[in-house]
Design an enzyme around this catalytic site. Sequence first.
Site, PDB file in Angstrom:
ATOM      1  N   SER A 117      29.749  53.110  42.870  1.00 10.97           N
ATOM      2  CA  SER A 117      30.612  53.844  43.803  1.00 10.97           C
ATOM      3  C   SER A 117      29.882  54.943  44.588  1.00 10.97           C
ATOM      4  CB  SER A 117      31.821  54.422  43.067  1.00 10.97           C
ATOM      5  OG  SER A 117      32.660  53.360  42.685  1.00 10.97           O
ATOM      6  N   LYS A 164      42.553  54.275  33.675  1.00 11.13           N
ATOM      7  CA  LYS A 164      43.379  53.889  34.834  1.00 11.13           C
ATOM      8  C   LYS A 164      44.884  54.032  34.573  1.00 11.13           C
ATOM      9  CE  LYS A 164      40.126  50.851  37.207  1.00 11.13           C
ATOM     10  NZ  LYS A 164      39.904  49.565  37.879  1.00 11.13           N
ATOM     11  N   ASN A 198      43.566  53.893  40.400  1.00  6.84           N
ATOM     12  CA  ASN A 198      42.103  54.023  40.433  1.00  6.84           C
ATOM     13  C   ASN A 198      41.635  55.043  41.469  1.00  6.84           C
ATOM     14  OD1 ASN A 198      42.580  52.444  42.767  1.00  6.84           O
ATOM     15  ND2 ASN A 198      40.464  51.774  42.713  1.00  6.84           N
ATOM     16  N   GLY A 254      43.004  35.487  32.610  1.00 10.09           N
ATOM     17  CA  GLY A 254      42.965  36.858  32.083  1.00 10.09           C
ATOM     18  C   GLY A 254      44.311  37.542  32.238  1.00 10.09           C
ATOM     19  N   GLY A 257      43.756  44.645  32.602  1.00 12.84           N
ATOM     20  CA  GLY A 257      44.124  45.566  33.681  1.00 12.84           C
ATOM     21  C   GLY A 257      43.909  44.956  35.056  1.00 12.84           C
TER      22      GLY A 257
HETATM   23  P1  NAP Z   1      40.274  44.177  30.272  1.00 16.64           P
HETATM   24  O1  NAP Z   1      41.525  44.909  30.583  1.00 16.64           O
HETATM   25  O2  NAP Z   1      39.440  44.573  29.112  1.00 16.64           O
HETATM   26  O3  NAP Z   1      40.687  42.600  30.094  1.00 16.64           O
HETATM   27  C1  NAP Z   1      39.749  41.681  29.625  1.00 16.64           C
HETATM   28  C2  NAP Z   1      40.315  40.261  29.754  1.00 16.64           C
HETATM   29  O4  NAP Z   1      39.285  39.344  29.362  1.00 16.64           O
HETATM   30  C3  NAP Z   1      41.514  39.970  28.849  1.00 16.64           C
HETATM   31  O5  NAP Z   1      42.377  39.074  29.492  1.00 16.64           O
HETATM   32  C4  NAP Z   1      40.857  39.316  27.626  1.00 16.64           C
HETATM   33  O6  NAP Z   1      41.696  38.448  26.904  1.00 16.64           O
HETATM   34  C5  NAP Z   1      39.772  38.499  28.307  1.00 16.64           C
HETATM   35  N1  NAP Z   1      38.669  38.179  27.398  1.00 16.64           N
HETATM   36  C6  NAP Z   1      37.727  39.030  26.911  1.00 16.64           C
HETATM   37  N2  NAP Z   1      36.867  38.355  26.104  1.00 16.64           N
HETATM   38  C7  NAP Z   1      37.301  37.062  26.072  1.00 16.64           C
HETATM   39  C8  NAP Z   1      36.834  35.883  25.439  1.00 16.64           C
HETATM   40  N3  NAP Z   1      35.743  35.894  24.647  1.00 16.64           N
HETATM   41  N4  NAP Z   1      37.494  34.723  25.662  1.00 16.64           N
HETATM   42  C9  NAP Z   1      38.590  34.676  26.452  1.00 16.64           C
HETATM   43  N5  NAP Z   1      39.086  35.761  27.088  1.00 16.64           N
HETATM   44  C10 NAP Z   1      38.446  36.946  26.910  1.00 16.64           C
HETATM   45  O7  NAP Z   1      39.276  44.178  31.518  1.00 16.64           O
HETATM   46  P2  NAP Z   1      39.634  44.399  33.076  1.00 16.64           P
HETATM   47  O8  NAP Z   1      39.556  45.836  33.416  1.00 16.64           O
HETATM   48  O9  NAP Z   1      40.882  43.638  33.361  1.00 16.64           O
HETATM   49  O10 NAP Z   1      38.379  43.689  33.787  1.00 16.64           O
HETATM   50  C11 NAP Z   1      38.218  42.283  33.767  1.00 16.64           C
HETATM   51  C12 NAP Z   1      36.991  41.891  34.606  1.00 16.64           C
HETATM   52  O11 NAP Z   1      37.197  42.201  35.971  1.00 16.64           O
HETATM   53  C13 NAP Z   1      35.718  42.628  34.168  1.00 16.64           C
HETATM   54  O12 NAP Z   1      34.659  41.709  34.140  1.00 16.64           O
HETATM   55  C14 NAP Z   1      35.492  43.641  35.286  1.00 16.64           C
HETATM   56  O13 NAP Z   1      34.107  43.869  35.483  1.00 16.64           O
HETATM   57  C15 NAP Z   1      36.080  42.917  36.493  1.00 16.64           C
HETATM   58  N6  NAP Z   1      36.579  43.881  37.537  1.00 16.64           N
HETATM   59  C16 NAP Z   1      35.998  43.821  38.773  1.00 16.64           C
HETATM   60  C17 NAP Z   1      36.439  44.675  39.774  1.00 16.64           C
HETATM   61  C18 NAP Z   1      35.807  44.630  41.145  1.00 16.64           C
HETATM   62  O14 NAP Z   1      35.957  45.591  41.923  1.00 16.64           O
HETATM   63  N7  NAP Z   1      35.146  43.571  41.490  1.00 16.64           N
HETATM   64  C19 NAP Z   1      37.480  45.604  39.512  1.00 16.64           C
HETATM   65  C20 NAP Z   1      38.060  45.617  38.234  1.00 16.64           C
HETATM   66  C21 NAP Z   1      37.589  44.732  37.243  1.00 16.64           C
HETATM   67  P3  NAP Z   1      42.620  38.995  25.681  1.00 16.64           P
HETATM   68  O15 NAP Z   1      43.808  39.659  26.321  1.00 16.64           O
HETATM   69  O16 NAP Z   1      43.001  37.777  24.923  1.00 16.64           O
HETATM   70  O17 NAP Z   1      41.755  39.942  24.899  1.00 16.64           O
END
Ligand code: NAP
Length: 291
Positions: free
Chosen positions: A21, A70, A91, A130, A133
């Site tokens: 950022s 968040k 955010n 997924g 968040g």
């Molecule tokens: P989060 O709230 O921790 O959610 C993680 C998700 O991944 C949950 O649905 C979880 O499933 C699943 N998961 C984790 N390990 C797994 C596995 N071994 N097998 C199957 N499912 C699995 O994370 P988040 O904040 O939503 O972020 C998710 C992704 O989006 C991250 O990689 C982050 O870097 C990316 N992101 C990118 C941006 C961008 O600006 N490009 C912005 C935000 C996030 P369960 O519910 O079953 O645990």
Amino acid sequence: MINGNTRTCGLIGNPVEHTMSPVIHNTLADMLSHNLVYVPFSVEEGGLKDAIKGAFALNLLGLNVTVPYKSKVIPFLSGIDDLAQKIGAVNTLVRNSEGFAGYNTDMPGLYRAMCSEGIEIQGQDVILLGAGGAARAVAFLCALKGANKVYLLNRSLEKAVVVAEEVNSKAGRECIYPMALAEYRQLPEKSFLAIQATSVGLYPDTDRAVIEDQDFYSRIHTGYDLIYKPADTKFMQLVKKQGGRAFHGLKMLLYQGVIAYELWNHVSVPEETALQVYEILKEKMGIRELL
Ligand code: NAP
């Protein structure tokens, strides 16, 4: 040059050491000749309320908020925008006379990124992988932008059910259908836009995808991975191998930042400037475009 009139913005979260950022905001400030500096602040668990109070006392113009705050930041705000309230995640904080108001720029950031790649949501059948968040924001985006049906697949079905019920009820239409990830073979025989919003495949765990079965990918015409490190994820490789188009999440990161910058400075960032920042981001991350 930093002087007595310099305004400060920043990022609160934990960890914040690897954030991109500052590149986005300090480059924008430079290009648009704004006297503004953007700094990451690591905030310890339990210190969030004091951090917000301190930021207001120090006359900060605005803040971004990242993992794990968040949702936790919401009780400490002086107001919250409708969309952020619906999504349940903030955010971006914008200073007002009483404190900070909360916004969500992740969702419109993803929308702007998808539009700029020519990806349609309206009328599409979508697979959303997924239920964390980020996936909640994507589910809202799909519901609000008129996706036909959104199959929300998650490892734990209970979380998928909770997100689907909440989004359907707040968006006022039944379009999110929760499923267990393991049941992906029961998806209807259609052609899908797939949005990858799990953390599987994120650096350093780069040789994994949340579903690795090639048959699954033969039904995907477009795959959008929210992950941008690496810039060519296993999910993207599997989509491309079956003839689909695939995108990483760096443009989402860019535009969530651009929209926050616009809120803080009451400006509209020209598209040409945003794309110049994107080139700098890619260079900093060592990405030679592969799309
Ligand atoms: P989060 O709230 O921790 O959610 C993680 C998700 O991944 C949950 O649905 C979880 O499933 C699943 N998961 C984790 N390990 C797994 C596995 N071994 N097998 C199957 N499912 C699995 O994370 P988040 O904040 O939503 O972020 C998710 C992704 O989006 C991250 O990689 C982050 O870097 C990316 N992101 C990118 C941006 C961008 O600006 N490009 C912005 C935000 C996030 P369960 O519910 O079953 O645990």
